[in-house]
Design a protein around this motif. Structure first.
Motif, mmCIF file in Angstrom:
data_model
loop_
_atom_site.group_PDB
_atom_site.id
_atom_site.type_symbol
_atom_site.label_atom_id
_atom_site.label_comp_id
_atom_site.label_asym_id
_atom_site.label_seq_id
_atom_site.Cartn_x
_atom_site.Cartn_y
_atom_site.Cartn_z
ATOM 1 N N HIS A 185 3.920 86.622 15.417
ATOM 2 C CA HIS A 185 4.572 85.711 16.350
ATOM 3 C C HIS A 185 3.729 85.488 17.606
ATOM 4 N N ALA A 186 2.505 86.032 17.625
ATOM 5 C CA ALA A 186 1.713 86.059 18.855
ATOM 6 C C ALA A 186 0.715 84.910 18.916
ATOM 7 N N SER A 187 0.439 84.492 20.150
ATOM 8 C CA SER A 187 -0.563 83.465 20.444
ATOM 9 C C SER A 187 -1.716 84.115 21.194
ATOM 10 N N MET A 188 -2.942 83.841 20.745
ATOM 11 C CA MET A 188 -4.141 84.458 21.323
ATOM 12 C C MET A 188 -5.119 83.388 21.755
ATOM 13 N N SER A 189 -5.892 83.680 22.796
ATOM 14 C CA SER A 189 -6.958 82.783 23.236
ATOM 15 C C SER A 189 -8.279 83.526 23.296
ATOM 16 N N LEU A 190 -9.351 82.813 22.941
ATOM 17 C CA LEU A 190 -10.715 83.315 23.014
ATOM 18 C C LEU A 190 -11.573 82.317 23.777
ATOM 19 N N SER A 191 -12.729 82.775 24.267
ATOM 20 C CA SER A 191 -13.681 81.858 24.882
ATOM 21 C C SER A 191 -14.701 81.340 23.878
ATOM 22 N N SER A 192 -15.181 82.217 22.982
ATOM 23 C CA SER A 192 -16.170 81.818 21.984
ATOM 24 C C SER A 192 -16.242 82.905 20.920
ATOM 25 N N LEU A 193 -17.023 82.634 19.880
ATOM 26 C CA LEU A 193 -17.237 83.626 18.821
ATOM 27 C C LEU A 193 -18.617 84.274 18.894
ATOM 28 N N SER A 194 -19.549 83.677 19.628
ATOM 29 C CA SER A 194 -20.935 84.153 19.591
ATOM 30 C C SER A 194 -21.069 85.586 20.112
ATOM 31 N N GLY A 195 -20.383 85.915 21.194
ATOM 32 C CA GLY A 195 -20.469 87.262 21.728
ATOM 33 C C GLY A 195 -19.924 88.301 20.786
ATOM 34 N N PRO A 238 -15.806 89.688 24.709
ATOM 35 C CA PRO A 238 -16.657 90.851 24.457
ATOM 36 C C PRO A 238 -17.733 91.095 25.499
ATOM 37 N N GLU A 239 -18.017 90.126 26.371
ATOM 38 C CA GLU A 239 -19.097 90.264 27.348
ATOM 39 C C GLU A 239 -18.632 89.721 28.691
#
Length: 289
Positions: A185-195, A238-239
């Protein structure tokens, strides 16, 4: 498009629907030991907004590549100079750790500044950027202010005083993290996948996102503020440097959430960040560490 649909029977239990009603918190917050530091940080944000806003979209904006291949503009540097001059005038004994103009060790009290978080957005004309102002006292993050003039929003918190969304203590809404307790039921946000690839954890991250209801890339400061106000449930990167996180930690934690590195160590000290509503934190760490 959503990955899965949440169980309709659990909507009332799992969905947090924020309600924002601005009011004055002066009487309540003025009792806090760090109220003067909070009001100073808010006035610093006013000054920073005036500088950065006049340079957003400017045709003569000067952009350089730093050694880490991230951009810096004249607006970044001038905004940080403005913040440092206010600190020098009002808190001359405090040290300053800033992204652009020097990273001092703490003297017991240290202001941690990111003059424009989201410089790549700033350069390209995307209005999702903000000034981040954090105050560290004896290695504890006490005050956090995040001001985003082109989102027409500001978030702030003081240790023991709660977290708020609004321009100042006289016009703000108290904010809280969501009550979502299940990953599906959760919503997640990321900035990118490269890191995540460089860290060697991209497969773990993808396994996690397959379990979620929704994944979006709001990025930078905004995703952490959305966690704090209950609009999403998880944000991770991650960074990160200290100046990327210091202002965020008091806001997320005073809103009832958790902020750790990707090993679960509290605070902004681990070079990476995970913010959740708290109820999901251990479950997310199980996938990422």
């Amino acid at each position: 498009m959503s990955q899965t649909s949440p169980n309709s029977a659990s909507i009332d239990d799992e969905y947090f629907r924020p309600h924002y009603h601005h009011e004055s918190f002066v009487n309540e917050l003025s009792k806090n030991a760090h109220y003067d530091d909070l009001t100073l940080a808010l006035s610093m944000a006013d000054a920073a907004d005036r500088v950065s806003s006049t340079r957003f979209g400017a045709l003569d904006l000067h952009v350089e590549d730093k050694p880490d291949h991230t951009p810096v503009t004249d607006a970044d540097r001038e905004t940080e100079r403005t913040l440092r001059s206010i600190i020098a005038e009002h808190r001359p004994g405090d040290s300053v750790y800033g992204e652009e103009l020097g990273k001092a060790e703490s003297t017991g009290r240290r202001w941690i500044l990111d003059p424009i978080d989201g410089t790549k957005n700033f350069v390209r004309g995307v209005p999702v950027w903000a000034t981040l102002i954090g105050l560290e006292v004896n290695h504890e993050l006490i005050v956090g202010v995040v001001s985003s003039p082109f989102l027409h929003n500001r978030w702030f918190a003081v240790r023991g005083g709660g977290a708020y969304m609004g321009m100042d203590v006289d016009h703000a809404s108290r904010i809280h993290v969501s009550d979502v307790s299940q990953l599906q039921h959760a919503s997640m946000s990321l900035s990118s996948l490269s890191g995540w690839k460089e860290r060697g954890d991209r497969d773990k991250l993808i396994d996690l996102t397959d379990k979620l209801w929704r994944l979006r890339g709001f990025g930078d400061f905004w995703q952490y503020m959305l966690v704090a106000q209950g609009a999403i449930d998880i944000a991770a990167e991650p960074e990160l440097d200290l100046y990327d996180m210091a202002a965020l930690v008091p806001i997320v934690t005073e809103a009832g959430g958790q902020f750790t590195d990707l090993e679960g160590n509290p605070g902004p000290w681990g070079g990476c960040g995970l913010a959740t509503n708290g109820r999901l934190h251990a479950k997310v760490l199980d996938y990422l560490r």
